[in-house]
Design a protein around this motif. Structure first.
Motif, PDB file in Angstrom:
ATOM      1  N   ARG A 169      12.688  82.166  85.282  1.00 30.09           N
ATOM      2  CA  ARG A 169      12.647  83.058  86.428  1.00 30.09           C
ATOM      3  C   ARG A 169      12.002  84.396  86.107  1.00 30.09           C
ATOM      4  NH1 ARG A 169      16.590  84.974  89.189  1.00 30.09           N
ATOM      5  NH2 ARG A 169      15.450  84.801  91.158  1.00 30.09           N
ATOM      6  N   ARG A 210      13.847  87.452  96.588  1.00 31.37           N
ATOM      7  CA  ARG A 210      13.880  86.237  95.760  1.00 31.37           C
ATOM      8  C   ARG A 210      15.104  85.398  96.149  1.00 31.37           C
ATOM      9  NH1 ARG A 210      12.552  86.583  89.646  1.00 31.37           N
ATOM     10  NH2 ARG A 210      10.954  85.070  90.221  1.00 31.37           N
ATOM     11  N   GLU A 226      18.070  84.393  93.723  1.00 33.62           N
ATOM     12  CA  GLU A 226      19.192  85.248  93.350  1.00 33.62           C
ATOM     13  C   GLU A 226      20.503  84.754  93.976  1.00 33.62           C
ATOM     14  OE1 GLU A 226      19.143  88.139  91.369  1.00 33.62           O
ATOM     15  OE2 GLU A 226      17.144  87.422  90.828  1.00 33.62           O
ATOM     16  N   GLN A 227      20.378  83.900  95.012  1.00 36.00           N
ATOM     17  CA  GLN A 227      21.562  83.394  95.705  1.00 36.00           C
ATOM     18  C   GLN A 227      21.899  81.984  95.225  1.00 36.00           C
ATOM     19  OE1 GLN A 227      20.642  86.779  96.929  1.00 36.00           O
ATOM     20  NE2 GLN A 227      19.045  85.302  97.467  1.00 36.00           N
ATOM     21  N   THR A 272      18.459  88.943  98.266  1.00 32.52           N
ATOM     22  CA  THR A 272      18.321  90.206  97.553  1.00 32.52           C
ATOM     23  C   THR A 272      16.877  90.672  97.436  1.00 32.52           C
ATOM     24  OG1 THR A 272      20.281  89.651  96.263  1.00 32.52           O
ATOM     25  CG2 THR A 272      18.859  91.383  95.392  1.00 32.52           C
ATOM     26  N   VAL A 276      14.953  92.550  94.926  1.00 27.32           N
ATOM     27  CA  VAL A 276      15.245  92.819  93.518  1.00 27.32           C
ATOM     28  C   VAL A 276      14.630  94.117  93.016  1.00 27.32           C
ATOM     29  CG1 VAL A 276      15.531  90.369  92.992  1.00 27.32           C
ATOM     30  CG2 VAL A 276      13.270  91.429  92.737  1.00 27.32           C
ATOM     31  N   ASP A 317      17.430  94.540 101.230  1.00 25.25           N
ATOM     32  CA  ASP A 317      18.004  93.195 101.256  1.00 25.25           C
ATOM     33  C   ASP A 317      17.906  92.620 102.667  1.00 25.25           C
ATOM     34  OD1 ASP A 317      18.646  93.653  98.653  1.00 25.25           O
ATOM     35  OD2 ASP A 317      20.818  93.712  98.942  1.00 25.25           O
ATOM     36  N   ASP A 367      10.542  82.002  90.733  1.00 22.84           N
ATOM     37  CA  ASP A 367      11.879  82.118  91.321  1.00 22.84           C
ATOM     38  C   ASP A 367      12.532  80.750  91.459  1.00 22.84           C
ATOM     39  OD1 ASP A 367      14.004  83.632  92.646  1.00 22.84           O
ATOM     40  OD2 ASP A 367      13.343  82.608  94.462  1.00 22.84           O
ATOM     41  N   GLU A 383       9.875  83.054  97.463  1.00 24.76           N
ATOM     42  CA  GLU A 383       9.914  84.471  97.108  1.00 24.76           C
ATOM     43  C   GLU A 383       8.727  85.188  97.743  1.00 24.76           C
ATOM     44  OE1 GLU A 383       9.160  85.580  93.037  1.00 24.76           O
ATOM     45  OE2 GLU A 383       8.309  83.612  92.587  1.00 24.76           O
TER      46      GLU A 383
END
Length: 874
Positions: free
Chosen positions: A405, A419, A422-423, A435, A437, A442, A473, A653
């Motif tokens: 990543r 991205r 992130e979840q 998020t 980043v 957000d 990502d 992403e």
């Protein structure tokens, strides 16, 4: 860009396989419309005995985008346009390929009222006129002022039709054919041409031929009762959603029932209009086969990329062979080539052969039909050789798949970077976020009430672990069940008051994303839907009133009813209205990288699909005008001050940068893992850690004389603890290893990818061989070797704070060690010498104490010849 200059043949190297673009990875990356395939090797010369009675019919598919963008895109970029290059190539090679006739299937231009487009078309077709090459041409729906299905050719105001000003009846009857003529309107024409000693009738019918025109066509056929007939019209057959299967159309049925089926002479039809390539065989009223061919590449790369049809008639062996080929691709300057630039298309319905026993097929109306002299080699193979000779193609792939990543570029000026990875995978419930980043923007999923969709469900938005193979990502934000008729959609929104929300991009921008159109996409449910939108209302920011889109958002990326990606934006000067960029047709189910690059100096916004620039880009643009306080939206459009028309597919992403960025820094590029530094720790105090700089998120691993690893911090720094102050075991192990080799390496890695090793050497004292066993009492004297820190009597003082015997400051727990005087391991100047491996015991402890006293020097150097060292766990 300079105009094309053909290279001398001797200087052009042939390649038998075309590498894909640096942004495509083998067969894992989907491409729009035209899927990149390896360029076939040039065919071997045909055996001398393979001679037959052969000729080639050339077919020009829809040229509308070549005409439309000739002046604005093709000429500035290349110095010519594909339409003109096509006809020039046909004229140059007519004798070698034995081409007696060329037919155009219609949609000569894209915008009937634009004089410049007709000028481009006239310029191209005039090449055939000048070469004495006969041709037929006809109207498509884009070539007439009223293209409604219910309006027929005899209803036109013929004096006002631009087509007839460029291609009047006199131009048709002036063709160097044996016989020619037009109908009353001048929009239909026929020609009799000769090939291999036999005569053929070409019949070209216009868009929406009236009953009068169809009667004229039947009269022409009846007046030439012994001639095999080739019928061309803009619409005859269509292509199914599978992109392969031919299907009938309502208008095609009209032609079939009234002209084709009743006239056994009609054995072959050509049409365009529908995007793709296909063919079918259909049985006429006499029980004989009629071959029907569709060829239309307008939605491929660069509006068709110069593809035309070469149809070889082999009268001796009884075959019709189709080859889809592009003289434009081989003409283009080599530095402009991408993976889309294939000179030959060999997929199903692009290269094929149809058996036709011509003598038997024509026996009912032309019993004297015979093949000509068998003196022509295979013409399709000859054409292939001509196009491949000297063609190099695009450079080979250079981009690797991401190792993890963190395997991405870092670009200054990034305003937002969303991205999904992130979840956690699964449903993204209303109120959940994706998020940003790098900033504070957000994305939050709207509740159903906030979005205004009465039919949306929680499960309509999910985070998946599927993505474009070049996205580091590795995740997607997917929107399912979108249906504009059912008002089912979901949306995520940014806060509305962040830096990226307010950005107007005075220095330009780069917006990148990864998109996938779901295979369930339909025109009725999903046309004109949007994936990423800067919400707002154009009517409130100074945009002049327009018929369409006046209350739409200032900027949006979505998909048209023809499955084209469309980027529309209001520039920094809203009085100019919007500017748009369009892709070719998108194949559902494939992840695609989309980059939108706005260059304020060039006044352009260019859309790139998997690294290749599209043809139809925005000009006279720069920056954006937006509505204050309005957020970015993912997953739906925003029109009339409300969300609507949801995206049916996935969004990967997405990154927004406040200036134009080149491909080397896009999200599809990899981190430069060779950019790694190791700091010199100094010579006064023994280092307890090794430090340096690298790529954020990468792992730096030390091996050799020292061991350990650490992740590079967000600010690019890293530190590996090789001798912890409070851990004698770690310190001793590290220092003993240093005494053994004096050499170490640092390697930067992200997952499966590693950079080049950076080597550093440890300067160590050269100790005498011990004569007594190593002391076990920490307070016992330990031999020294007279290094830089040794006193005149050879005593050594360990560095403060090391916790070693004799050290000053906190952690000191014993007297200083005594040992032999200087001279046993130093150079004449008293400097330390590099040592090799020695036994441990007393000498190993001696080396440990001296190194801890600050006698080690790390010397940094780049190992250009060292092999890459994979990270190891210590």
């Amino acid at each position: 860009m300079t105009a094309h200059r053909p290279l001398p043949r001797a200087s052009r190297r042939r390649t038998t396989a075309l590498g894909v673009t640096a942004l495509a990875v083998a067969a894992t990356v989907g491409l729009p419309a035209l899927t990149a395939t390896p360029t076939p090797a040039a065919a071997a010369p045909a055996p001398a005995a393979d001679l037959a009675s052969r000729f080639t019919l050339a077919v020009l598919p829809d040229t509308q985008f070549y005409s439309r963008y000739s002046a604005s895109q093709f000429l500035p970029r290349y110095g010519d346009d594909p339409f003109h290059v096509q006809t020039q190539w046909l004229a140059d090679n007519a004798d070698e390929l034995h081409i007696p006739f060329t037919t155009h299937v219609g949609d000569v231009v894209d915008q009937v009222g634009q004089a410049g487009e007709w000028q481009a078309a006239d310029r191209a077709m005039s090449v055939l006129d000048a070469a004495g090459m006969p041709y037929s041409i006809t109207t498509g729906n884009h070539d007439v002022r009223n293209s409604a299905d219910t309006v027929f050719d005899t209803s036109y105001d013929l004096a006002a039709e631009p087509y007839l000003r460029t291609f009047p009846a006199t131009r048709a009857t002036g063709q160097p054919t044996i016989e020619s003529g037009t109908d009353r309107t001048g929009l239909s024409q026929f020609h009799v041409f000769e090939a291999e000693g036999q005569r053929f009738l070409s019949l070209a019918l216009p868009w929406r031929a009236s009953d009068e025109t169809l009667a004229w066509a039947n009269q022409v056929i009846a007046a030439h009762p012994t001639l095999p007939t080739i019928l061309t019209s803009h619409e005859v057959i269509n292509i199914a959603t599978d992109g392969l299967t031919a299907v009938d159309t309502a208008y095609g049925e009209r032609l079939w029932k009234n002209v084709i089926a009743p006239n056994d002479q009609v054995f072959l039809t050509f049409n365009g209009h529908f995007h793709g390539s296909t063919w079918k065989s259909r049985t006429n009223d006499a029980g004989h086969a009629v071959t029907q061919v569709l060829i239309d590449h307008q939605m491929d790369y660069e509006g068709g990329n110069g593809y035309l049809g070469l149809v070889e008639f082999d009268l001796t062996n009884g075959t019709l062979a189709m080859q889809t080929a592009s003289p434009w691709v081989t003409w283009k300057p080599s530095e402009t080539l991408t993976s889309y630039d294939q000179p030959l298309l060999d997929a199903a319905n692009q290269r094929y052969s149809v058996p036709v026993d011509f003598r038997t097929r024509f026996a009912g109306f032309a019993p004297d039909f015979r093949a000509g002299t068998a003196d022509e080699p295979p013409l399709i193979e000859r054409a292939r050789q001509m196009l491949l000779d000297g063609f190099e193609g695009a450079p080979p792939v250079t981009t690797e798949l991401p190792g993890g990543r963190a395997d991405h570029t870092v670009v200054d000026g990034t305003l937002a970077w969303w991205r999904p990875g992130e979840q956690e995978p699964g449903t993204l419930a209303p109120g959940a976020t994706v998020t940003d980043v790098v900033g504070d923007a957000d994305l939050t999923r709207m509740t159903h009430a906030e979005s205004g969709s009465p039919t949306a469900q929680d499960g309509d938005v999910t985070v998946t672990d599927e993505s474009h193979p070049l996205s580091s990502d590795g995740a997607g934000l997917c929107f399912a069940n979108a249906d504009k008729a059912a008002k089912r959609f979901s949306a995520l929104t940014s806060p509305g008051d962040t830096v990226v929300d307010r950005a107007t991009f005075p220095e330009g921008y780069t917006i990148e994303t990864f998109l996938q159109v779901d295979p369930s996409w339909t025109d009725g449910a999903n046309s004109w839907s949007k994936a990423i939108v800067r919400s707002g209302n154009r009517s409130q920011i100074g945009v002049p009133q327009t018929r369409w889109d006046w209350t739409a958002s200032p900027a949006a990326l979505g998909i048209s009813n023809l499955k084209e990606f469309q980027w529309t934006e209001v520039t920094a000067d809203p009085s100019k209205g919007d500017r748009t960029a369009w892709s070719g047709e998108i194949i559902p189910g494939r992840w695609l990288h989309v980059a939108l690059v706005n260059d304020v100096d060039a006044r352009t916004t260019t859309m790139y699909i998997d690294g290749a620039p599209v043809l139809r880009n925005a000009t006279d643009t720069g920056g954006q005008t937006v509505q204050d306080g309005m957020p970015w939206l993912f997953g739906s459009d925003w029109v009339d001050d409300a969300a609507t028309n949801g995206w049916n597919g996935c969004i990967g992403e997405t990154r927004v940068v406040d200036h134009p960025v080149s491909a080397e820094s896009w999200l599809t590029a990899r981190a430069d893992l060779d950019v790694l530094t190791v700091d010199e720790p100094g010579t006064e105090v023994a280092p307890t850690s090794i430090t340096g700089s690298g790529h954020p998120g990468a792992t730096v691993t030390l091996s050799g004389a020292v061991a350990g690893s650490a992740e590079v911090a967000e600010d690019g720094s890293w530190s590996v603890d090789v001798a912890g102050k409070d851990d004698d075991d770690i310190r001793a192990a590290a220092l003993v290893r240093a005494a053994a080799t004096g050499e170490a390496q640092a390697v930067q890695s992200i997952g499966t990818r590693s950079g080049a090793a950076v080597a550093f050497a440890v300067a160590l004292p050269d100790a005498a061989e011990p004569t007594d066993p190593a002391p076990t009492d920490p307070a016992s004297p330990v031999p020294g070797d007279g290094g830089d820190d040794a006193g005149d009597d050879g005593s050594v003082s360990p560095a403060p704070g090391t916790g070693l015997p004799g050290a000053d400051g906190p952690g000191a727990d014993g007297p200083s060690a005594d040992g032999p005087g200087a001279g046993d391991g130093t150079t004449p100047d008293g400097d330390l010498a590099f040592t090799g491996a020695h036994g441990l015991g007393l000498l190993g402890v001696t080396a440990l104490l001296l190194l801890a006293a600050g006698t080690a020097v790390l010397v940094r150097r780049r190992l250009g010849t060292l092999p890459r060292i994979a990270p190891t766990e210590q």
